[in-house]
Scaffold this active site. Structure first.
Site, short mmCIF file in Angstrom:
data_model
loop_
_atom_site.label_atom_id
_atom_site.label_comp_id
_atom_site.label_asym_id
_atom_site.label_seq_id
_atom_site.Cartn_x
_atom_site.Cartn_y
_atom_site.Cartn_z
N GLU A 1 10.73 -4.60 4.45
CA GLU A 1 10.49 -6.02 4.21
C GLU A 1 10.45 -6.26 2.74
OE1 GLU A 1 8.95 -4.80 6.68
OE2 GLU A 1 9.26 -6.20 8.22
N GLU B 1 -4.65 -6.42 14.81
CA GLU B 1 -4.03 -5.24 14.60
C GLU B 1 -5.02 -4.28 14.43
OE1 GLU B 1 -2.28 -4.10 10.52
OE2 GLU B 1 -0.65 -4.58 11.50
N HIS C 1 -4.57 -33.39 17.48
CA HIS C 1 -3.70 -34.18 18.01
C HIS C 1 -2.22 -33.23 18.36
CE1 HIS C 1 -5.44 -37.94 16.28
NE2 HIS C 1 -6.06 -36.86 15.35
N LYS D 1 0.74 -1.20 0.18
CA LYS D 1 0.07 -0.02 0.00
C LYS D 1 0.90 1.35 0.00
CE LYS D 1 -3.39 2.23 2.75
NZ LYS D 1 -4.30 2.37 3.69
N LYS E 1 9.52 -0.94 14.12
CA LYS E 1 10.05 -0.16 12.83
C LYS E 1 11.08 0.61 13.04
CE LYS E 1 5.85 -0.86 10.06
NZ LYS E 1 4.97 0.04 9.24
N GLY F 1 -4.68 -1.96 5.11
CA GLY F 1 -3.98 -2.96 4.53
C GLY F 1 -4.65 -4.14 4.78
N ARG F 2 -5.08 -4.48 6.01
CA ARG F 2 -5.55 -5.74 6.25
C ARG F 2 -7.11 -6.15 5.74
NH1 ARG F 2 -4.56 -2.60 10.37
NH2 ARG F 2 -6.29 -1.60 11.66
O1 F6P Z 1 3.41 -2.70 9.61
C1 F6P Z 1 1.88 -3.02 9.62
C2 F6P Z 1 1.41 -2.77 8.21
O2 F6P Z 1 1.38 -1.25 7.77
C3 F6P Z 1 0.33 -3.52 7.93
O3 F6P Z 1 -0.93 -2.81 8.56
C4 F6P Z 1 0.18 -3.54 6.50
O4 F6P Z 1 -0.85 -4.61 6.06
C5 F6P Z 1 1.61 -4.07 6.39
O5 F6P Z 1 2.49 -3.14 7.30
C6 F6P Z 1 2.08 -4.00 5.04
O6 F6P Z 1 1.79 -2.62 4.34
P1 F6P Z 1 2.26 -2.12 3.26
O7 F6P Z 1 1.19 -2.75 2.43
O8 F6P Z 1 2.27 -0.70 3.24
O9 F6P Z 1 3.48 -2.64 2.52
#
Ligand code: F6P
Length: 533
Positions: A201, A339, A370, A195, A498, A253-254
């Site tokens: 990452e 979240e 199990h 987003k 972060k 995002g979620r």
């Molecule tokens: O760090 C949390 C977060 O902002 C989530 O809410 C989101 O889904 C994820 O990181 C990834 O964010 P992006 O889509 O901006 O890379």
């Protein structure tokens, strides 16, 4: 006050065995149905009085008004000044949705059509890699830009008739290395899903994929796609705007699987099945917006959650899909629920006067049986369980095996409710032990029972039904968030880690010293340095 009434009602009824509530009418009265999906909450200690109080709670905390505010584009995410409109992404024929005086639906439908054209081209060879037809799609994203599509591609495996899909999320190089090892750069499409297009990452993995691609194809950017709200950043990364699918910042995002972040799913199952997925969610939206609380699946699921977490004080809830293709649902729901509602501050900035939402966890049945069900059945704490089960699988020739799965699912909720008394346990082993030893052995075999669960049952895990399930949980989170009085749509709690990771990176690399670091962190850095970090 309704909270006090609920607590008093629980105190007065907590000791009874809720199994005794199950008369001829309870199973029908304490379940609700929407589009062939049934939510059964008869195996809980919620009685008519508790349900009425829970409905009062929803009324008194303004859930209905907030629900309309959400659906109609008000800025209910008020720490970020944003509307919350993932529902607009699946509003296929529901009319205009206004944000700041403009209808957002034409833009959404335009992006959906572009996604459909692109997905169809990837699937039918209209879009080729530099080595021919696309064989592999690698979605690089994390959190909501990974968990949704990864969960849904797995869930809809029986409908997967497009290229293979892989998901890379972790900054651990083992993740991307493991995926790229099995892919050919000349026939791989890389989707960078972010987003913000700043997540470290994702951007790190995207650059690794770029370098991997550059080793064997001439036009590195030609097989990259971006899914993002940040057009300037996707351009700076070198992705052709024709292959950028944008969305607005009012899609959290979620909650983003329904739009461009769902592109890998659309490529996997095809545009028509993706539309069926959207329609399932839209059907749940319509139901959520119109049904009275006692018939409203998201409201009831939220009411059960509030009862167990806030009133009974059970700190976790287990999500147990008896549907192996939903194996990633618990991880998906961990982000969606924790979240969203894992907050300690109320909307007005004061300390939250109630507990934040519960810890959500789980694994598919029967595997969990199990592993951790021992604790669910005999542990000293109570874990409310949420079972999901389909009447039919997709393996028609193995239907008898599916029936065994269903039997296990229903047996678990029955066992949790009924338990096994000391007398029953004794009778079971009376042929093996006598006297004190019989008593001692029997005590280990007692199940206290009276442990609550809900069951969500549906005909089959189709794209439509998956859309229903996810929207059901989204709205459940919304209702719980409103009742708790918090903002479900920001996530400030992820920021500090972060920031500190960014500051620690040069320390780990050795270009910066340990000044200012606490003794524990400094000692760990020292140990890892000695061992080659
Ligand atoms: O760090 C949390 C977060 O902002 C989530 O809410 C989101 O889904 C994820 O990181 C990834 O964010 P992006 O889509 O901006 O890379």
């Amino acid at each position: 006050m309704v909270w006090d009434k609920l607590r008093a009602h629980n105190a007065a009824t907590a000791d009874r065995r809720f199994e005794t509530l199950l008369d001829d009418t309870r199973a029908a009265d304490f379940s609700a149905t929407a589009h062939d999906m049934r939510l059964d909450y008869a195996k809980t200690n919620i009685d008519a009085a508790a349900r009425a109080l829970l409905c009062d709670l929803l009324d008194q905390t303004g859930v209905a008004a907030k629900r309309e505010a959400m659906f109609t584009g008000a800025a209910i995410n008020d720490t970020e000044g944003r509307a919350v409109l993932h529902t607009a992404l699946r509003n296929l024929d529901g009319g205009p949705v206004m944000v700041d005086g403009g209808d957002v639906m034409p833009g959404i439908m335009d992006t959906l059509a572009r996604m459909e054209d692109f997905a169809a081209a990837v699937r039918d060879g209209g879009f080729l890699g530099q080595g021919g037809a696309i064989t592999d799609v690698v979605n690089i994203g994390i959190g909501g830009s990974d968990l949704g599509p990864a969960m849904a591609v797995k869930a809809l495996a029986p409908y997967h008739n497009g290229p293979r899909c892989h998901f890379v999320s972790n900054v651990d190089p083992a993740d991307i290395a493991g995926v790229l090892r099995d892919c050919d750069p000349a026939t791989t499409l890389v989707i960078v899903a972010s987003k913000t297009f700043t997540t470290i990452e994702t951007m790190t993995n995207a650059r690794t994929a770029q370098a991997w691609m550059a080793q064997s194809v001439t036009d590195t950017g030609a097989q990259f796609v971006a899914l993002s709200t940040a057009a300037d950043k996707t351009a700076a990364f070198g992705i052709d705007p024709a292959r950028v699918f944008g969305f607005a910042d009012w899609v959290g995002g979620r909650y983003s699987l329904w739009g461009p972040i769902g592109l890998s799913l659309m490529i996997a199952i095809g545009p028509d099945a993706f539309r069926a997925f959207l329609r399932g969610a839209q059907a749940m939206d319509v139901h959520f917006r119109a049904a009275p609380w006692h018939e409203n699946l998201p409201a009831l699921l939220a009411a059960v959650g509030i009862w167990h977490n806030q009133i009974c004080g059970y700190p976790t809830r287990a999500v147990l899909p008896y549907d192996n293709n939903l194996s990633r649902l618990p991880a998906y729901l961990q982000q969606l629920e924790m979240e969203s509602n894992g907050k300690g501050v109320a909307m007005d900035g004061s300390a939250l006067p109630v507990a934040s939402g519960p810890v959500v966890w789980g694994e598919p049945g029967t595997n969990g049986q199990h592993a951790f069900y021992q604790l669910i059945h005999q542990g000293t704490g109570v874990v409310p369980c949420e079972f999901l089960v389909a009447a039919r699988g997709h393996e028609d020739d193995l239907h008898h095996q599916h029936q065994l799965l269903v039997a296990n699912c229903l047996a678990q909720s029955e066992a949790l409710m009924r338990g096994r008394s000391l007398d029953e346990a004794r009778a079971k082993i009376a042929d093996k032990f006598t006297g004190d030893e019989l008593d001692r052995q029997a005590r280990h075999r007692v199940f206290t029972g009276n442990r609550p669960s809900v069951t969500i049952a549906y005909p089959q895990l189709t794209p439509f039904v998956l859309g229903q399930i996810i929207a059901l949980y989204e709205h459940r989170v919304f209702v719980e968030g409103v009742v708790l009085g918090l903002n479900s749509y920001d996530q400030w709690g992820v920021e500090l880690g972060k920031e500190l990771a960014t500051a620690l990176q040069p320390v780990i690399e050795g270009s910066k010293g340990l000044e200012g670091k606490d003794a524990s962190t400094a000692a760990l850095v020292g140990f890892l340095r000695q061992n080659g970090v």
